[in-house]
Design a protein around this motif. Structure first.
Motif, PDB file in Angstrom:
ATOM      1  N   GLY A 100       0.853   4.147  -2.041  1.00  0.00           N
ATOM      2  CA  GLY A 100       0.843   4.344  -0.598  1.00  0.00           C
ATOM      3  C   GLY A 100       0.429   3.097   0.154  1.00  0.00           C
ATOM      4  O   GLY A 100       1.001   2.773   1.210  1.00  0.00           O
ATOM      5  N   ARG A 101      -0.527   2.360  -0.365  1.00  0.00           N
ATOM      6  CA  ARG A 101      -0.983   1.134   0.299  1.00  0.00           C
ATOM      7  C   ARG A 101       0.116   0.072   0.305  1.00  0.00           C
ATOM      8  O   ARG A 101       0.282  -0.657   1.293  1.00  0.00           O
ATOM      9  CB  ARG A 101      -2.249   0.603  -0.377  1.00  0.00           C
ATOM     10  CG  ARG A 101      -3.474   1.470  -0.106  1.00  0.00           C
ATOM     11  CD  ARG A 101      -4.701   0.987  -0.864  1.00  0.00           C
ATOM     12  NE  ARG A 101      -5.848   1.843  -0.614  1.00  0.00           N
ATOM     13  CZ  ARG A 101      -6.728   1.681   0.381  1.00  0.00           C
ATOM     14  NH1 ARG A 101      -6.577   0.659   1.216  1.00  0.00           N
ATOM     15  NH2 ARG A 101      -7.748   2.506   0.532  1.00  0.00           N
ATOM     16  N   PHE A 102       0.854  -0.021  -0.782  1.00  0.00           N
ATOM     17  CA  PHE A 102       1.990  -0.949  -0.801  1.00  0.00           C
ATOM     18  C   PHE A 102       3.034  -0.536   0.234  1.00  0.00           C
ATOM     19  O   PHE A 102       3.605  -1.382   0.928  1.00  0.00           O
ATOM     20  CB  PHE A 102       2.632  -0.981  -2.188  1.00  0.00           C
ATOM     21  CG  PHE A 102       1.914  -1.827  -3.204  1.00  0.00           C
ATOM     22  CD1 PHE A 102       1.775  -3.195  -3.021  1.00  0.00           C
ATOM     23  CD2 PHE A 102       1.393  -1.260  -4.362  1.00  0.00           C
ATOM     24  CE1 PHE A 102       1.128  -3.980  -3.964  1.00  0.00           C
ATOM     25  CE2 PHE A 102       0.743  -2.034  -5.306  1.00  0.00           C
ATOM     26  CZ  PHE A 102       0.601  -3.398  -5.114  1.00  0.00           C
ATOM     27  N   VAL A 103       3.293   0.769   0.340  1.00  0.00           N
ATOM     28  CA  VAL A 103       4.292   1.265   1.286  1.00  0.00           C
ATOM     29  C   VAL A 103       3.848   0.988   2.717  1.00  0.00           C
ATOM     30  O   VAL A 103       4.643   0.526   3.553  1.00  0.00           O
ATOM     31  CB  VAL A 103       4.546   2.771   1.065  1.00  0.00           C
ATOM     32  CG1 VAL A 103       5.421   3.349   2.180  1.00  0.00           C
ATOM     33  CG2 VAL A 103       5.205   3.006  -0.299  1.00  0.00           C
ATOM     34  N   VAL A 104       2.595   1.254   3.026  1.00  0.00           N
ATOM     35  CA  VAL A 104       2.084   0.990   4.369  1.00  0.00           C
ATOM     36  C   VAL A 104       2.232  -0.485   4.725  1.00  0.00           C
ATOM     37  O   VAL A 104       2.680  -0.833   5.833  1.00  0.00           O
ATOM     38  CB  VAL A 104       0.611   1.440   4.472  1.00  0.00           C
ATOM     39  CG1 VAL A 104      -0.032   0.895   5.742  1.00  0.00           C
ATOM     40  CG2 VAL A 104       0.512   2.955   4.442  1.00  0.00           C
ATOM     41  N   ALA A 105       1.868  -1.367   3.808  1.00  0.00           N
ATOM     42  CA  ALA A 105       1.968  -2.809   4.072  1.00  0.00           C
ATOM     43  C   ALA A 105       3.419  -3.236   4.288  1.00  0.00           C
ATOM     44  O   ALA A 105       3.703  -4.062   5.170  1.00  0.00           O
ATOM     45  CB  ALA A 105       1.352  -3.584   2.908  1.00  0.00           C
ATOM     46  N   GLU A 106       4.339  -2.673   3.516  1.00  0.00           N
ATOM     47  CA  GLU A 106       5.754  -3.036   3.650  1.00  0.00           C
ATOM     48  C   GLU A 106       6.312  -2.518   4.974  1.00  0.00           C
ATOM     49  O   GLU A 106       7.083  -3.217   5.641  1.00  0.00           O
ATOM     50  CB  GLU A 106       6.551  -2.474   2.482  1.00  0.00           C
ATOM     51  CG  GLU A 106       8.015  -2.871   2.461  1.00  0.00           C
ATOM     52  CD  GLU A 106       8.269  -4.338   2.204  1.00  0.00           C
ATOM     53  OE1 GLU A 106       9.374  -4.827   2.539  1.00  0.00           O
ATOM     54  OE2 GLU A 106       7.369  -5.024   1.669  1.00  0.00           O
ATOM     55  N   LEU A 107       5.930  -1.323   5.362  1.00  0.00           N
ATOM     56  CA  LEU A 107       6.374  -0.790   6.651  1.00  0.00           C
ATOM     57  C   LEU A 107       5.912  -1.698   7.789  1.00  0.00           C
ATOM     58  O   LEU A 107       6.689  -2.040   8.692  1.00  0.00           O
ATOM     59  CB  LEU A 107       5.815   0.616   6.866  1.00  0.00           C
ATOM     60  CG  LEU A 107       6.467   1.752   6.084  1.00  0.00           C
ATOM     61  CD1 LEU A 107       5.629   3.021   6.207  1.00  0.00           C
ATOM     62  CD2 LEU A 107       7.891   2.010   6.551  1.00  0.00           C
ATOM     63  N   ALA A 108       4.663  -2.087   7.756  1.00  0.00           N
ATOM     64  CA  ALA A 108       4.135  -2.951   8.808  1.00  0.00           C
ATOM     65  C   ALA A 108       4.842  -4.298   8.823  1.00  0.00           C
ATOM     66  O   ALA A 108       5.159  -4.834   9.900  1.00  0.00           O
ATOM     67  CB  ALA A 108       2.631  -3.140   8.617  1.00  0.00           C
ATOM     68  N   ALA A 109       5.112  -4.847   7.644  1.00  0.00           N
ATOM     69  CA  ALA A 109       5.796  -6.140   7.563  1.00  0.00           C
ATOM     70  C   ALA A 109       7.200  -6.069   8.142  1.00  0.00           C
ATOM     71  O   ALA A 109       7.723  -7.077   8.638  1.00  0.00           O
ATOM     72  CB  ALA A 109       5.844  -6.608   6.103  1.00  0.00           C
ATOM     73  N   ARG A 110       7.808  -4.892   8.089  1.00  0.00           N
ATOM     74  CA  ARG A 110       9.165  -4.730   8.613  1.00  0.00           C
ATOM     75  C   ARG A 110       9.203  -4.191  10.038  1.00  0.00           C
ATOM     76  O   ARG A 110      10.246  -3.803  10.538  1.00  0.00           O
ATOM     77  CB  ARG A 110       9.979  -3.837   7.676  1.00  0.00           C
ATOM     78  CG  ARG A 110      10.219  -4.495   6.315  1.00  0.00           C
ATOM     79  CD  ARG A 110      11.236  -3.773   5.478  1.00  0.00           C
ATOM     80  NE  ARG A 110      12.538  -3.671   6.129  1.00  0.00           N
ATOM     81  CZ  ARG A 110      13.684  -3.463   5.477  1.00  0.00           C
ATOM     82  NH1 ARG A 110      13.675  -3.380   4.156  1.00  0.00           N
ATOM     83  NH2 ARG A 110      14.810  -3.337   6.124  1.00  0.00           N
TER      84      ARG A 110
END
Length: 347
Positions: free
Chosen positions: A17-27
């Protein structure tokens, strides 16, 4: 890019989930952090300035509040046997797309069986197993099929340098084993088989430099659920490198730890080798990269972006290769993995 659109991540504080949150924010998306652990959510939200909404699968109203006003929901909370149904129901009530990163066979089978007709009738989008296990193998198999409308068999082999399981992986595995009992699952002849014999140990000739490696055959993963949902292939088999299979089964294997990497990835590397056979001809597709949990984030985020921008081929419950242009999708993952499509050849 996300243009600031809010997206709920259920299970945001977990490892994946933390990886997903970071990727969403980066995009360019605005992650809305959700889950049942209020202190973990508050700590994560305070550190990054994101919104947190506490929710539990036992409380439908809390899920409705967690999804209110958001563009979509990504479910990262295992065990998925417990979370997929309630979160899908909430997504249907909110009329927003649902995606998850479930690798549990039973949870994925349940999603297709329970929601296929209902989601299609509602013109809703539900994409299960949009992760390393399930989504990536499905995309590679679809790309390898090319213009074939059917094939005799598909083989998806995984070479992992190691497999340090997360707490979520262990919990999900325990739930799956409890549901299966003493049986294992195999997909052969267009149907599921429940078997009690041990899975075979074989050798798989991976592309160089990996080369010939011992693998556990019929190490059935989520791809074996997703592929037959949309491709006419009666025999679908997945294989796992023997060392990685031992790692994930051992009770004392530690959880993954971040290496010296700007994305927080571990040192684990992977090679996914897909071979599709029809008659006397085979086609092959491969993908290589680093950290199976971390690469799930760009997989599900790319899928989300395509759903929200209308770059899809169907509605309802759909596998990755069914709803997206598989080859185009894999090329879009260039910053995160290396994808190769090999010319057809006779085995």
């Amino acid at each position: 890019m996300g243009s600031g659109r809010p997206v709920t991540v259920f299970g945001a504080y977990g490892h994946t989930g933390r990886f997903v949150v970071a990727e969403l924010a980066a995009r360019g998306f605005a992650p809305v952090l959700s889950g049942r652990n209020a202190p973990a959510l508050e700590e994560m939200a305070r550190a990054q300035g994101w919104e947190a909404r506490v929710a539990s699968v036992e409380d439908p109203d809390s899920l409705d509040r967690a999804l209110a006003g958001t563009a979509a929901v990504i479910n990262c909370a295992g065990p998925f046997a417990s979370t997929t149904g309630p979160v899908i129901e909430a997504a249907l009530r909110a009329r927003i797309p649902y995606l998850d990163v479930a690798a549990e066979l039973e949870a994925n089978l349940d999603t297709f069986a329970r929601y296929r007709e209902r989601a299609r009738d509602a013109e809703a989008v539900i994409v299960p197993a949009m992760a390393f296990f399930g989504g990536l193998g499905d995309l590679l198999t679809t790309a390898a099929m090319g213009d074939w409308t059917e094939a005799d068999e598909a083989h998806i082999a995984y070479a992992l340098s190691n497999w340090h399981p997360t707490t979520g992986t262990r919990l999900s595995g325990a739930v799956s084993r409890a549901r299966r009992g003493d049986h294992r699952l195999r997909y052969s002849g267009g149907q599921w088989e429940r078997r009690t014999d041990p899975a075979p140990t074989l050798e798989w000739a991976f592309p160089e430099p990996t080369g010939l490696r011992p693998v556990i055959g019929e190490f059935t993963m989520a791809d074996v659920v997703t592929v037959p949902q949309h491709l006419s292939i009666p025999d679908v088999t997945t294989y796992m490198s023997a060392e990685a299979a031992r790692d994930v089964a051992a009770p004392d294997t530690p959880a993954p730890t971040a290496a010296d990497d700007e994305r927080g990835r571990s040192e684990q590397t992977f090679l996914v080798d897909v071979v599709v056979r029809s008659g006397g001809t085979e086609r092959r597709a491969t993908a290589t990269g680093r950290d199976i949990y971390a690469v799930t984030a760009p997989l599900v985020t790319e899928a989300l972006d395509r759903v929200l921008t209308g770059r899809t081929r169907t509605v309802g419950v759909a596998s990755a290769g069914e709803i997206f242009d598989a080859s185009d999708f894999l090329h879009a993952l260039g910053p995160h993995l290396t994808y190769d499509l090999h010319p057809q050849q006779r085995p």
